[in-house]
Design a protein around this motif. Structure first.
Motif, PDB file in Angstrom:
ATOM      1  N   ILE A 318     -13.631 -46.989  36.078  1.00 32.50           N
ATOM      2  CA  ILE A 318     -12.856 -45.893  35.489  1.00 32.50           C
ATOM      3  C   ILE A 318     -12.057 -45.165  36.555  1.00 32.50           C
ATOM      4  CG2 ILE A 318     -13.006 -43.678  34.290  1.00 32.50           C
ATOM      5  CD1 ILE A 318     -15.479 -44.731  32.839  1.00 32.50           C
ATOM      6  N   LYS A 319     -12.681 -44.882  37.700  1.00 27.68           N
ATOM      7  CA  LYS A 319     -11.997 -44.166  38.769  1.00 27.68           C
ATOM      8  C   LYS A 319     -10.838 -44.980  39.323  1.00 27.68           C
ATOM      9  CE  LYS A 319     -14.000 -41.664  41.854  1.00 27.68           C
ATOM     10  NZ  LYS A 319     -13.356 -40.385  41.492  1.00 27.68           N
ATOM     11  N   LEU A 320     -10.998 -46.302  39.356  1.00 28.36           N
ATOM     12  CA  LEU A 320      -9.914 -47.167  39.834  1.00 28.36           C
ATOM     13  C   LEU A 320      -8.680 -47.007  38.958  1.00 28.36           C
ATOM     14  CD1 LEU A 320      -9.212 -49.345  41.942  1.00 28.36           C
ATOM     15  CD2 LEU A 320      -9.960 -51.060  40.278  1.00 28.36           C
ATOM     16  N   VAL A 321      -8.902 -46.948  37.654  1.00 29.39           N
ATOM     17  CA  VAL A 321      -7.795 -46.755  36.720  1.00 29.39           C
ATOM     18  C   VAL A 321      -7.242 -45.333  36.829  1.00 29.39           C
ATOM     19  CG1 VAL A 321      -7.144 -46.690  34.277  1.00 29.39           C
ATOM     20  CG2 VAL A 321      -8.663 -48.493  35.110  1.00 29.39           C
ATOM     21  N   ALA A 322      -8.143 -44.354  36.911  1.00 32.29           N
ATOM     22  CA  ALA A 322      -7.724 -42.950  36.957  1.00 32.29           C
ATOM     23  C   ALA A 322      -6.899 -42.640  38.199  1.00 32.29           C
ATOM     24  CB  ALA A 322      -8.954 -42.039  36.908  1.00 32.29           C
ATOM     25  N   ASP A 323      -7.251 -43.248  39.331  1.00 41.23           N
ATOM     26  CA  ASP A 323      -6.530 -42.991  40.571  1.00 41.23           C
ATOM     27  C   ASP A 323      -5.092 -43.500  40.524  1.00 41.23           C
ATOM     28  OD1 ASP A 323      -8.753 -41.789  41.599  1.00 41.23           O
ATOM     29  OD2 ASP A 323      -9.414 -43.528  42.769  1.00 41.23           O
ATOM     30  N   GLU A 324      -4.817 -44.477  39.686  1.00 38.65           N
ATOM     31  CA  GLU A 324      -3.470 -45.035  39.566  1.00 38.65           C
ATOM     32  C   GLU A 324      -2.751 -44.510  38.322  1.00 38.65           C
ATOM     33  OE1 GLU A 324      -4.022 -49.230  39.564  1.00 38.65           O
ATOM     34  OE2 GLU A 324      -4.708 -49.326  41.653  1.00 38.65           O
ATOM     35  N   ASP A 325      -3.349 -43.538  37.657  1.00 39.23           N
ATOM     36  CA  ASP A 325      -2.836 -43.024  36.383  1.00 39.23           C
ATOM     37  C   ASP A 325      -2.077 -41.724  36.623  1.00 39.23           C
ATOM     38  OD1 ASP A 325      -2.383 -42.680  33.704  1.00 39.23           O
ATOM     39  OD2 ASP A 325      -4.391 -41.923  33.260  1.00 39.23           O
ATOM     40  N   ASP A 326      -0.754 -41.803  36.765  1.00 38.89           N
ATOM     41  CA  ASP A 326       0.045 -40.626  37.089  1.00 38.89           C
ATOM     42  C   ASP A 326       0.172 -39.651  35.923  1.00 38.89           C
ATOM     43  OD1 ASP A 326       0.477 -41.564  39.659  1.00 38.89           O
ATOM     44  OD2 ASP A 326       2.291 -42.671  39.084  1.00 38.89           O
ATOM     45  N   ASP A 327       0.302 -40.163  34.698  1.00 40.25           N
ATOM     46  CA  ASP A 327       0.547 -39.275  33.557  1.00 40.25           C
ATOM     47  C   ASP A 327      -0.690 -39.014  32.707  1.00 40.25           C
ATOM     48  OD1 ASP A 327       0.219 -41.733  32.367  1.00 40.25           O
ATOM     49  OD2 ASP A 327       2.277 -41.887  31.619  1.00 40.25           O
ATOM     50  N   GLY A 328      -1.831 -39.632  33.045  1.00 46.44           N
ATOM     51  CA  GLY A 328      -3.063 -39.382  32.322  1.00 46.44           C
ATOM     52  C   GLY A 328      -3.267 -40.216  31.079  1.00 46.44           C
ATOM     53  N   CYS A 329      -2.322 -41.069  30.748  1.00 47.77           N
ATOM     54  CA  CYS A 329      -2.437 -41.869  29.513  1.00 47.77           C
ATOM     55  C   CYS A 329      -3.635 -42.805  29.559  1.00 47.77           C
ATOM     56  CB  CYS A 329      -1.148 -42.664  29.283  1.00 47.77           C
ATOM     57  SG  CYS A 329       0.266 -41.617  28.870  1.00 47.77           S
ATOM     58  N   GLN A 330      -3.837 -43.428  30.709  1.00 52.66           N
ATOM     59  CA  GLN A 330      -4.946 -44.374  30.830  1.00 52.66           C
ATOM     60  C   GLN A 330      -6.282 -43.651  30.727  1.00 52.66           C
ATOM     61  OE1 GLN A 330      -4.833 -47.725  30.970  1.00 52.66           O
ATOM     62  NE2 GLN A 330      -2.615 -47.580  30.708  1.00 52.66           N
ATOM     63  N   LEU A 331      -6.363 -42.468  31.321  1.00 56.26           N
ATOM     64  CA  LEU A 331      -7.606 -41.702  31.263  1.00 56.26           C
ATOM     65  C   LEU A 331      -7.919 -41.320  29.820  1.00 56.26           C
ATOM     66  CD1 LEU A 331      -9.658 -40.578  33.368  1.00 56.26           C
ATOM     67  CD2 LEU A 331      -8.509 -38.381  33.141  1.00 56.26           C
ATOM     68  N   LEU A 332      -6.907 -40.906  29.083  1.00 47.99           N
ATOM     69  CA  LEU A 332      -7.100 -40.535  27.677  1.00 47.99           C
ATOM     70  C   LEU A 332      -7.528 -41.737  26.849  1.00 47.99           C
ATOM     71  CD1 LEU A 332      -4.058 -38.144  27.176  1.00 47.99           C
ATOM     72  CD2 LEU A 332      -6.478 -37.498  27.190  1.00 47.99           C
ATOM     73  N   SER A 333      -7.025 -42.918  27.206  1.00 51.73           N
ATOM     74  CA  SER A 333      -7.385 -44.125  26.452  1.00 51.73           C
ATOM     75  C   SER A 333      -8.844 -44.509  26.661  1.00 51.73           C
ATOM     76  CB  SER A 333      -6.473 -45.286  26.861  1.00 51.73           C
ATOM     77  OG  SER A 333      -6.768 -45.722  28.186  1.00 51.73           O
ATOM     78  N   MET A 334      -9.455 -43.988  27.736  1.00 56.74           N
ATOM     79  CA  MET A 334     -10.862 -44.286  28.027  1.00 56.74           C
ATOM     80  C   MET A 334     -11.760 -43.105  27.665  1.00 56.74           C
ATOM     81  SD  MET A 334     -10.671 -46.379  31.641  1.00 56.74           S
ATOM     82  CE  MET A 334      -9.877 -45.024  32.512  1.00 56.74           C
TER      83      MET A 334
END
Length: 489
Positions: A318-334
């Motif tokens: 999750i952190k790997l995705v979050a660190d590359e997520d500039d607009d937060g969309c990926q974090l919201l999807s998880m």
């Protein structure tokens, strides 16, 4: 160049010690007050920029260093720019030139040097001028290796905060400090060091009482919440020693890995099993319960360690995705996956990561009450692991983030959270001239100003969050507390 403490006298000296060779010790008792204590400042003997940065003027990298050695060339070029007296002092700093890393580099460079010399002889090429010989790595292999090892064992990052205190600023690379490099490492240090705005100096500040003759210690790696075996092996790989500080040699177990008592469900025992695993090569085992002394069974141990391993992988993914997520969309999807994160104990190092991910998610969703609760749990986890009263910059920033989300739901508690952050940053980093301290102080003053100007009925005051910013440890009582931060300023 080193500047002494505020009393004008030398507060430290380099002394031969029993366990750490030549180390920096205090010449008198040092005790930081509410505003902290600068023990000394030192300007780097050599500052080296990051390869390819705007400060780097080292030019093209020799072909034999392009793969994996580009930064070494910048290091070497920067070193050769110094007067001979400075170069001699640098090469006298601590190093190990017979370690596996040095030996592998020596073999490689000697092979390249032999081939290059044969080619030069065939082509009739000679290096006539002294500058060409001085900068040529292959003509100075041993000096080059010595420099690489000096930097490996003594190099310190030069990374001051941004001017507005919102985060790290310009990365000035790394520096070599003759005095500061002799501070001993500890995973629970009595000092902290910070890069000055010039990007070339360090300020060393005491964060706890230091007795006369006591070694000054800092955290080399900044991994205070990593498991013991990871901290020790990272230090062995990067600095060449196994840490045996009070935390790492604690016979009571790893304070970052806690599991509920095996009988918690039947006896409601509040104790924990800590993990004993000094190195990765050692089999992890659960120690007896800290309260009832119950022994863990093999089944319980294996089950808990497997759950820990699975959670660690999930959090890392999750952190790997979050660190590359500039607009937060990926974090919201998880979101669902993050909400279901369930750490093995509230004071396990993975709990701190879980709570931070939840706080980030809820803040992004505008669920500020849930975000505040997650931030508060993260703060409690950090204090529970590191110990009551131990000052840590990451913990101070956690207090500040708690204040940021509480502004939306309870300004009284936001003020308390900012006060905690300001108190700790004042000791660790000094007052308003430091951008991090100034940023937290500005937020505190803004909240206090709003409470003075606006009627309380118009301010967010969710009473369900009353006391959420209370400190789990007590600051020393002062007779005349500062009206702003509550300290005895």
């Amino acid at each position: 160049m080193i500047e002494s403490d505020r009393t004008g006298s030398a507060a430290v000296e380099v002394k031969q010690t029993e366990n750490h060779g030549k180390a920096l010790v205090s010449t008198k008792s040092l005790e930081p007050g509410p505003l902290g204590l600068t023990v000394f400042r030192e300007t780097a003997l050599l500052s080296i920029p990051i390869r390819g940065s705007f400060l780097d003027e080292s030019g093209p990298v020799p072909d034999y260093l392009v793969e994996g050695g580009a930064q070494m060339w910048t290091d070497w070029w920067s070193f050769q720019q110094q007067p001979k007296g400075i170069r001699d002092r640098i090469l006298k700093m601590y190093k190990e030139t017979d370690c596996p890393h040095a030996e592998a580099l020596r073999i490689y460079l000697n092979e390249i040097a032999k081939k290059t010399q044969e080619q030069r002889e065939c082509e009739g090429i000679t290096l006539d001028d002294d500058d060409s010989r001085r900068y040529d790595v292959l003509q100075n292999i041993e000096d080059f290796i010595e420099l690489v090892m000096v930097i490996k064992f003594n190099g310190v990052e030069l990374y001051p905060p941004a001017d507005d205190g919102s985060g790290p600023g310009t990365d000035y690379g790394h520096g070599l400090f003759e005095v500061a490099c002799k501070m001993t490492h500890s995973c629970r240090p009595n000092c902290t060091w910070m890069t000055e705005p010039d990007g070339a100096s360090k300020q060393i500040r005491a964060i706890s009482k230091i007795q006369e003759g006591e070694e000054l210690t800092v955290d080399y790696m900044g991994q205070s919440l990593s498991p013991t075996h990871e901290r020790r092996e990272d230090l062995l790989d990067s600095k060449g020693f196994l840490c045996n500080c009070a935390r790492c040699s604690n016979q009571l177990g790893d304070d970052t890995r806690r599991f509920p008592c095996i009988f918690q469900n039947t006896t409601t025992c509040p104790g924990v099993h800590l993990v004993d695993q000094p190195l990765t090569s050692n089999t992890a085992r659960l120690l007896p319960c800290s309260v009832c002394n119950a022994l863990s069974t093999d089944d319980y141990t294996n089950k808990r360690l497997e759950q820990e391993s699975q959670l660690r992988k999930t959090v890392e993914d999750i952190k790997l995705v979050a660190d590359e997520d500039d607009d937060g969309c990926q974090l919201l999807s998880m979101a669902k996956q993050i909400q279901q994160l369930n750490p093995p104990h509230s004071c396990h190092s993975l709990a701190e990561k879980c709570y931070q991910l939840k706080a980030d998610l809820y803040t992004m969703e505008g669920e500020y009450k849930l975000a505040a609760e997650a931030c508060s749990k993260q703060l409690g986890c950090r204090v529970g692991i590191l110990g009551e009263g131990h000052l840590n910059q990451g913990t101070a920033f956690c207090c500040e983030r708690l204040g940021d989300v509480l502004q939306h739901v309870n300004v009284e508690e936001a003020e308390e959270a900012y006060k905690r952050s300001v108190r700790d940053l004042l000791v660790m980093r000094g007052g308003a001239p430091d951008p991090y301290s100034k940023c937290a102080l500005d937020k505190l003053l803004n909240v206090q100003s709003a409470r003075m100007r606006i009627e309380s009925v118009h301010l967010p005051l969710d009473r369900g969050l009353q006391g959420i910013a209370d400190s789990p440890y007590s600051h020393s009582t002062v007779l005349h507390p500062c009206a702003v931060c509550g300290n005895g300023c």
